[in-house]
Design a protein around this motif. Structure first.
Motif, PDB file in Angstrom:
ATOM      1  N   LYS A 230       0.837  -1.202   0.000  1.00  0.00           N
ATOM      2  CA  LYS A 230       0.000   0.000   0.000  1.00  0.00           C
ATOM      3  C   LYS A 230       0.874   1.256   0.000  1.00  0.00           C
ATOM      4  O   LYS A 230       0.616   2.210  -0.743  1.00  0.00           O
ATOM      5  CB  LYS A 230      -0.929  -0.001   1.208  1.00  0.00           C
ATOM      6  N   ALA A 231       1.912   1.262   0.819  1.00  0.00           N
ATOM      7  CA  ALA A 231       2.819   2.406   0.864  1.00  0.00           C
ATOM      8  C   ALA A 231       3.539   2.566  -0.478  1.00  0.00           C
ATOM      9  O   ALA A 231       3.685   3.689  -0.983  1.00  0.00           O
ATOM     10  CB  ALA A 231       3.835   2.230   1.989  1.00  0.00           C
ATOM     11  N   GLU A 232       3.966   1.463  -1.057  1.00  0.00           N
ATOM     12  CA  GLU A 232       4.646   1.517  -2.355  1.00  0.00           C
ATOM     13  C   GLU A 232       3.723   2.089  -3.427  1.00  0.00           C
ATOM     14  O   GLU A 232       4.152   2.888  -4.271  1.00  0.00           O
ATOM     15  CB  GLU A 232       5.116   0.117  -2.759  1.00  0.00           C
ATOM     16  N   TRP A 233       2.463   1.675  -3.400  1.00  0.00           N
ATOM     17  CA  TRP A 233       1.502   2.165  -4.386  1.00  0.00           C
ATOM     18  C   TRP A 233       1.269   3.666  -4.234  1.00  0.00           C
ATOM     19  O   TRP A 233       1.198   4.399  -5.239  1.00  0.00           O
ATOM     20  CB  TRP A 233       0.182   1.409  -4.229  1.00  0.00           C
ATOM     21  N   ILE A 234       1.176   4.139  -3.006  1.00  0.00           N
ATOM     22  CA  ILE A 234       0.978   5.581  -2.771  1.00  0.00           C
ATOM     23  C   ILE A 234       2.191   6.364  -3.277  1.00  0.00           C
ATOM     24  O   ILE A 234       2.039   7.413  -3.927  1.00  0.00           O
ATOM     25  CB  ILE A 234       0.726   5.854  -1.274  1.00  0.00           C
TER      26      ILE A 234
ATOM     27  N   LYS B 174       4.291   9.575  -9.988  1.00  0.00           N
ATOM     28  CA  LYS B 174       3.654   9.672 -11.306  1.00  0.00           C
ATOM     29  C   LYS B 174       2.981  11.020 -11.509  1.00  0.00           C
ATOM     30  O   LYS B 174       3.011  11.589 -12.605  1.00  0.00           O
ATOM     31  CB  LYS B 174       2.631   8.545 -11.466  1.00  0.00           C
ATOM     32  N   ASN B 175       2.370  11.544 -10.455  1.00  0.00           N
ATOM     33  CA  ASN B 175       1.608  12.786 -10.574  1.00  0.00           C
ATOM     34  C   ASN B 175       2.380  14.031 -10.138  1.00  0.00           C
ATOM     35  O   ASN B 175       1.800  15.111  -9.982  1.00  0.00           O
ATOM     36  CB  ASN B 175       0.314  12.661  -9.774  1.00  0.00           C
ATOM     37  N   LYS B 176       3.689  13.859  -9.944  1.00  0.00           N
ATOM     38  CA  LYS B 176       4.593  14.977  -9.636  1.00  0.00           C
ATOM     39  C   LYS B 176       4.120  15.780  -8.427  1.00  0.00           C
ATOM     40  O   LYS B 176       3.980  16.999  -8.470  1.00  0.00           O
ATOM     41  CB  LYS B 176       4.749  15.876 -10.867  1.00  0.00           C
ATOM     42  N   ILE B 177       3.877  15.040  -7.346  1.00  0.00           N
ATOM     43  CA  ILE B 177       3.441  15.630  -6.080  1.00  0.00           C
ATOM     44  C   ILE B 177       4.634  15.653  -5.114  1.00  0.00           C
ATOM     45  O   ILE B 177       5.421  14.719  -5.072  1.00  0.00           O
ATOM     46  CB  ILE B 177       2.314  14.778  -5.442  1.00  0.00           C
ATOM     47  N   GLN B 178       4.758  16.723  -4.354  1.00  0.00           N
ATOM     48  CA  GLN B 178       5.729  16.775  -3.262  1.00  0.00           C
ATOM     49  C   GLN B 178       5.013  16.284  -2.001  1.00  0.00           C
ATOM     50  O   GLN B 178       3.909  16.748  -1.696  1.00  0.00           O
ATOM     51  CB  GLN B 178       6.224  18.207  -3.049  1.00  0.00           C
ATOM     52  N   ALA B 179       5.632  15.365  -1.271  1.00  0.00           N
ATOM     53  CA  ALA B 179       4.914  14.758  -0.151  1.00  0.00           C
ATOM     54  C   ALA B 179       5.806  14.519   1.060  1.00  0.00           C
ATOM     55  O   ALA B 179       7.022  14.340   0.944  1.00  0.00           O
ATOM     56  CB  ALA B 179       4.281  13.436  -0.592  1.00  0.00           C
TER      57      ALA B 179
ATOM     58  N   ALA C 212      -7.150   8.637  -7.728  1.00  0.00           N
ATOM     59  CA  ALA C 212      -6.565   7.346  -7.329  1.00  0.00           C
ATOM     60  C   ALA C 212      -6.789   7.045  -5.846  1.00  0.00           C
ATOM     61  O   ALA C 212      -6.991   5.891  -5.465  1.00  0.00           O
ATOM     62  CB  ALA C 212      -5.071   7.346  -7.643  1.00  0.00           C
ATOM     63  N   LEU C 213      -6.789   8.091  -4.995  1.00  0.00           N
ATOM     64  CA  LEU C 213      -6.817   7.872  -3.553  1.00  0.00           C
ATOM     65  C   LEU C 213      -8.162   8.151  -2.891  1.00  0.00           C
ATOM     66  O   LEU C 213      -8.380   7.734  -1.739  1.00  0.00           O
ATOM     67  CB  LEU C 213      -5.747   8.731  -2.860  1.00  0.00           C
ATOM     68  N   GLN C 214      -9.073   8.832  -3.571  1.00  0.00           N
ATOM     69  CA  GLN C 214     -10.248   9.382  -2.891  1.00  0.00           C
ATOM     70  C   GLN C 214     -11.203   8.344  -2.300  1.00  0.00           C
ATOM     71  O   GLN C 214     -11.935   8.648  -1.366  1.00  0.00           O
ATOM     72  CB  GLN C 214     -11.007  10.331  -3.832  1.00  0.00           C
ATOM     73  N   GLU C 215     -11.179   7.112  -2.775  1.00  0.00           N
ATOM     74  CA  GLU C 215     -12.063   6.100  -2.190  1.00  0.00           C
ATOM     75  C   GLU C 215     -11.595   5.646  -0.807  1.00  0.00           C
ATOM     76  O   GLU C 215     -12.399   5.225   0.018  1.00  0.00           O
ATOM     77  CB  GLU C 215     -12.164   4.888  -3.123  1.00  0.00           C
TER      78      GLU C 215
ATOM     79  N   ALA D 279      -5.651  16.197  -9.939  1.00  0.00           N
ATOM     80  CA  ALA D 279      -6.893  15.492 -10.276  1.00  0.00           C
ATOM     81  C   ALA D 279      -6.672  13.988 -10.366  1.00  0.00           C
ATOM     82  O   ALA D 279      -7.462  13.192  -9.855  1.00  0.00           O
ATOM     83  CB  ALA D 279      -7.462  16.034 -11.588  1.00  0.00           C
ATOM     84  N   SER D 280      -5.572  13.597 -10.992  1.00  0.00           N
ATOM     85  CA  SER D 280      -5.257  12.178 -11.127  1.00  0.00           C
ATOM     86  C   SER D 280      -4.920  11.555  -9.770  1.00  0.00           C
ATOM     87  O   SER D 280      -5.358  10.447  -9.454  1.00  0.00           O
ATOM     88  CB  SER D 280      -4.084  12.001 -12.092  1.00  0.00           C
TER      89      SER D 280
END
Length: 288
Positions: free
Chosen positions: A105-109, A115-120, A183-186, A178-179
Motif C-alpha cells: 500500500k505504501a509503495e503504491w501511494i 507519477k503525478n509529480k506531487i511533493q509529499a 486514485a486515492l479518494q475512495e 486530479a489524477s
C-alpha cells in the motif's frame, strides 16, 4: 511563581470522587502554543497541571504524527496524545490505536506521488519520510517546521520501507492533482489547508474520531468531552465534543460553530477557558 489563595484540604482522591471527570483535548499551534513566540506559556502549562489535579484527563489532539511532536509539548505533561488526525493514540504509557500504511500500500501511494509529480511528506510513528527528489523550497519548509529534530527523524523513502499514518502533500505547477485525488479518494480524505497544500488521511479518522475512541475506551460520556482549537482543521473535534471551545485568535468561521469563545492564545486563552468552564477547581491560583 504560583501562590495559592486559601487552602483546600481535601485529598486528590476525595476531590476526584466528588466530581465528574472530563476528557480535555488541545490543539497545539495557535491553542497551546503562541505561533508568534513559538512558546507554550507558563500559565497554560500550570492550568493543564491543575485540571489534571482535579481529576480530568488532558490530551493533545493534533494533525501531526507522533514522530513530529516536539519535546516542549510532551514536557507540559499530558495523559496522552491523539496524533495524525486520529490515526494514532497514545495513552497511559502505551500505544492503544495505530492505523499504519506500509508494504505494498505504501509503495503504491509513492508510485502515485511520483507519477503525478506531487511533493509529499509521509508521517509515521517513529519517522517521517520524504523523497530524495524533494525540491529545495519544500525541504527548507520541512527543516524549518521540525528544527533540530529533522536530522533525527527524517528518512528518504528511497532508502527505507516507510510506515506511516498519514501524508501531507504540496502541489506544484506541473502536479496532476486530479489524477492523484482520483486514485486515492475512495480510501482517503483530503483536508485542504491552502491552495497548494493538503493533508491526506485514511477514511474514518479525524480529530473527532480520536475523541470518540478515547471516550468509549475510558467509559466517558460524550457530554463530558471538551475540545479547544483555533483553525478549520480543528472543526471536526470542536463540533463533535460535548463542549467546543474556539480560541480568540480563531477565524470567524470557527468561532461561529463552537459553544464558547475564549481569549486569544496571547491572552492566556487556555487558562481562561478552563477557569470559566470550572475545570480548575476550588483552588484559585495567582501567577506572577
Amino acid at each position: 511563581m504560583i501562590k495559592l489563595k486559601g487552602c483546600y484540604s481535601l485529598h486528590r482522591e476525595e476531590r476526584m470522587r466528588r466530581m465528574e471527570s472530563h476528557l480535555l483535548f488541545f490543539d497545539i499551534d495557535g491553542t497551546l502554543r503562541d505561533e508568534n513566540t513559538g512558546e507554550i506559556s507558563h500559565k497554560t502549562q500550570k492550568s493543564i497541571e491543575q485540571a489534571r489535579e482535579q481529576g480530568h484527563l488532558c490530551f493533545v489532539n493534533t494533525g501531526r504524527s507522533f514522530s513530529e511532536l516536539d519535546p516542549e509539548v510532551v514536557e507540559v505533561g499530558f495523559d496522552g496524545v491523539v496524533c495524525g488526525c486520529g490515526t494514532y493514540i497514545y495513552y497511559n504509557g502505551e500505544t492503544i490505536l495505530k492505523e499504519e500504511i506500509a508494504g505494498k500500500k505504501a509503495e503504491w501511494i509513492i508510485e502515485q506521488i511520483t507519477k503525478n509529480k506531487i511533493q509529499a511528506l509521509l508521517e509515521g510513528e517513529k519517522y517521517f519520510y520524504i523523497s530524495r527528489d524533494t525540491d529545495n523550497e519544500k525541504l527548507l519548509l520541512v527543516k524549518k517546521y521540525f528544527g533540530d529534530e529533522v536530522n533525527k527523524r527524517c528518512c528518504f523513502w528511497e532508502d527505507e520501507k516507510p510506515k506511516f499514518q498519514k501524508l501531507s502533500i504540496w502541489l506544484g505547477s506541473d502536479s496532476n492533482f486530479a489524477s492523484f485525488y482520483e486514485a486515492l479518494q475512495e480510501e482517503f480524505d483530503f483536508i485542504k489547508r491552502s491552495d497548494d497544500f493538503y493533508e491526506v488521511i485514511p477514511k474514518g479518522y479525524s480529530k473527532a474520531s480520536g475523541i470518540a475512541y478515547l471516550a468509549d475506551k475510558l467509559n466517558v460520556e460524550k457530554k463530558n468531552t471538551v475540545a479547544l482549537g483555533d483553525s478549520a482543521n480543528d472543526l471536526s473535534m470542536l463540533t463533535y465534543a460535548g463542549v467546543g471551545v474556539a480560541m480568540g485568535n480563531s477565524a470567524s468561521q470557527v468561532k461561529k460553530k463552537v459553544d464558547f469563545v475564549t481569549k486569544s492564545v496571547e491572552e492566556e486563552g487556555v487558562w481562561y477557558a478552563l477557569q470559566q468552564l470550572g475545570f480548575l477547581g476550588m483552588e484559585e491560583q495567582a501567577y506572577e
